[in-house]
Design an enzyme around this catalytic site. Sequence first.
Site, mmCIF file in Angstrom:
data_model
loop_
_atom_site.group_PDB
_atom_site.id
_atom_site.type_symbol
_atom_site.label_atom_id
_atom_site.label_comp_id
_atom_site.label_asym_id
_atom_site.label_seq_id
_atom_site.Cartn_x
_atom_site.Cartn_y
_atom_site.Cartn_z
ATOM 1 N N HIS A 66 37.283 48.826 41.419
ATOM 2 C CA HIS A 66 38.043 47.489 41.277
ATOM 3 C C HIS A 66 37.731 46.671 42.335
ATOM 4 O O HIS A 66 37.572 45.428 42.098
ATOM 5 C CB HIS A 66 39.563 47.962 41.310
ATOM 6 C CG HIS A 66 40.416 46.876 41.235
ATOM 7 N ND1 HIS A 66 41.033 46.430 42.458
ATOM 8 C CD2 HIS A 66 40.773 45.996 40.240
ATOM 9 C CE1 HIS A 66 41.695 45.440 42.210
ATOM 10 N NE2 HIS A 66 41.631 45.272 40.724
ATOM 11 N N GLU A 69 34.677 45.023 41.509
ATOM 12 C CA GLU A 69 34.855 43.778 40.201
ATOM 13 C C GLU A 69 35.161 42.652 40.832
ATOM 14 O O GLU A 69 34.654 41.614 40.401
ATOM 15 C CB GLU A 69 36.202 44.438 39.388
ATOM 16 C CG GLU A 69 36.348 43.651 38.357
ATOM 17 C CD GLU A 69 37.989 43.614 38.042
ATOM 18 O OE1 GLU A 69 38.511 42.369 38.046
ATOM 19 O OE2 GLU A 69 38.230 44.690 37.946
ATOM 20 N N HIS A 70 36.160 42.742 41.882
ATOM 21 C CA HIS A 70 36.601 41.380 42.491
ATOM 22 C C HIS A 70 35.468 40.737 43.391
ATOM 23 O O HIS A 70 35.449 39.389 43.366
ATOM 24 C CB HIS A 70 37.806 41.516 43.536
ATOM 25 C CG HIS A 70 38.986 41.557 42.992
ATOM 26 N ND1 HIS A 70 40.103 40.855 43.266
ATOM 27 C CD2 HIS A 70 39.574 42.815 42.046
ATOM 28 C CE1 HIS A 70 41.101 41.249 42.644
ATOM 29 N NE2 HIS A 70 40.813 42.167 41.752
ATOM 30 N N GLU A 146 47.446 42.556 45.745
ATOM 31 C CA GLU A 146 47.827 42.888 44.384
ATOM 32 C C GLU A 146 48.179 44.450 44.032
ATOM 33 O O GLU A 146 49.274 44.540 43.395
ATOM 34 C CB GLU A 146 46.126 42.988 43.663
ATOM 35 C CG GLU A 146 46.231 43.297 42.163
ATOM 36 C CD GLU A 146 44.992 43.302 41.441
ATOM 37 O OE1 GLU A 146 45.087 43.815 40.419
ATOM 38 O OE2 GLU A 146 44.086 42.874 41.976
#
Length: 441
Positions: A66, A69-70, A146
């Site tokens: 993840h 991905e950012h 997040e």
Amino acid sequence: MRRLIVALLLVIPFGPAWAGPVTSFTLDNGMEVVVIEDHRAPAVTQMVWYRAGSADEPPGMSGVAHFLEHLLFKGTETLEPGEFSATVARHGGTDNAFTSYDYTAYFQRIAADRLGLVMEMEADRMANLRLSENDIATERDVILEERNQRVENSPAALFRERMGAVQYLNHPYGAPIIGWRHEMEALDRAAAVDFYSTYYAPNNAILIVAGDADPEEVRALAEKHYGPIPANPDLPERIRPQEPPQLAERRLSLRDPRVSQPYVARSYLAPERDSGAQREAAALTLLAALMGNGQTSVLNEALQFEQSIAVQVGAWYSGMSLDDASLDFVVVPAPGVTLDEAEAALGEVLTGFLETGPDPEHLERIKSQLRAQEIYERDDVTALAQRYGRALTQGLTVADVQAWPDILQEITDEEIMDAARNVLDRERSVTGYLMAPEVTQ
């Protein structure tokens, strides 16, 4: 009604399962390509799916998939940070990305004549990602925040996280996709670059183009932009630790002062949907729908309407996974009903279903609802692209995706009962209570 008629008419020229032609081929470097044609509007969705998600992370580095991905939005040797999305927006499109256990996907929705542009940029960040230490520090703070917002601030999210950890003692599905906080805090540039160089290669990627696209034009564009990127000859096999046999029921409870509505959840390990052998997964899909889908579901009628024990119930089967999936149930008790009483009532309903089986009329109604849902989804090319992308990254084929709607319709009540008896074993379950702290005098 008009929309339904249009959708049904679209089915006729192409057989009973899909609305438009689907073409697939593989580039010389191993990149798979799927083109889903829908020429009603001059727009396309491009999606690039990598067979790499949180379950492929090295031990101790949860959240790196993840995190990466950012970081892919930070820039390349030719694109400045943020320039990718700004360019898509300037051409009237939208873009985003998402990570799951078995895949990471990036997509753009844009005018059909801009497909070459987004292919060029997506191919660029497949091969030429550029990361500075400042990018790492900044984005690490972003993913930690997040996690704060989505998990730490939600007792239900914390509870689901712990249910997964108890369900999967050995398999990496037991770790959250976003990562454990203490491991996220340690993610660095080396971890991100290593994951990128290992998995972000054309022979580990699937390109889906859906919408107003000609397969041969897509092939030419894909060969131009993705074709020159070399395959990774050292791509590892997707071999993961598997679960040992579960010999005893597992239980947990989470108390949190922010809980205003307690509930009980139960989860059973269940077979995933496998290529060429989808019938058991289809039976479990129907079982979950029978038990918890809508006002006429078995759980809803028994626990809400007949016994007034619950204010909400749910059942779902998350069978789209590379490895063992789960069948889950939730009961939110009515005021004055304890979690113990709600759990006991859930157990009684499940036991009763195993004795009597599904009502034939209810089963046909569920099948009709699933067929209608499948027809409506054909109206959204992005949803179709997602359907193929998820399937292909998790071991299924184009043929499996196309066969699935008909398999659902063919499943008998005997197959549903066989699947239910195979999965609904109390000794192989995980039961959890989410509740507020006890009040002390």
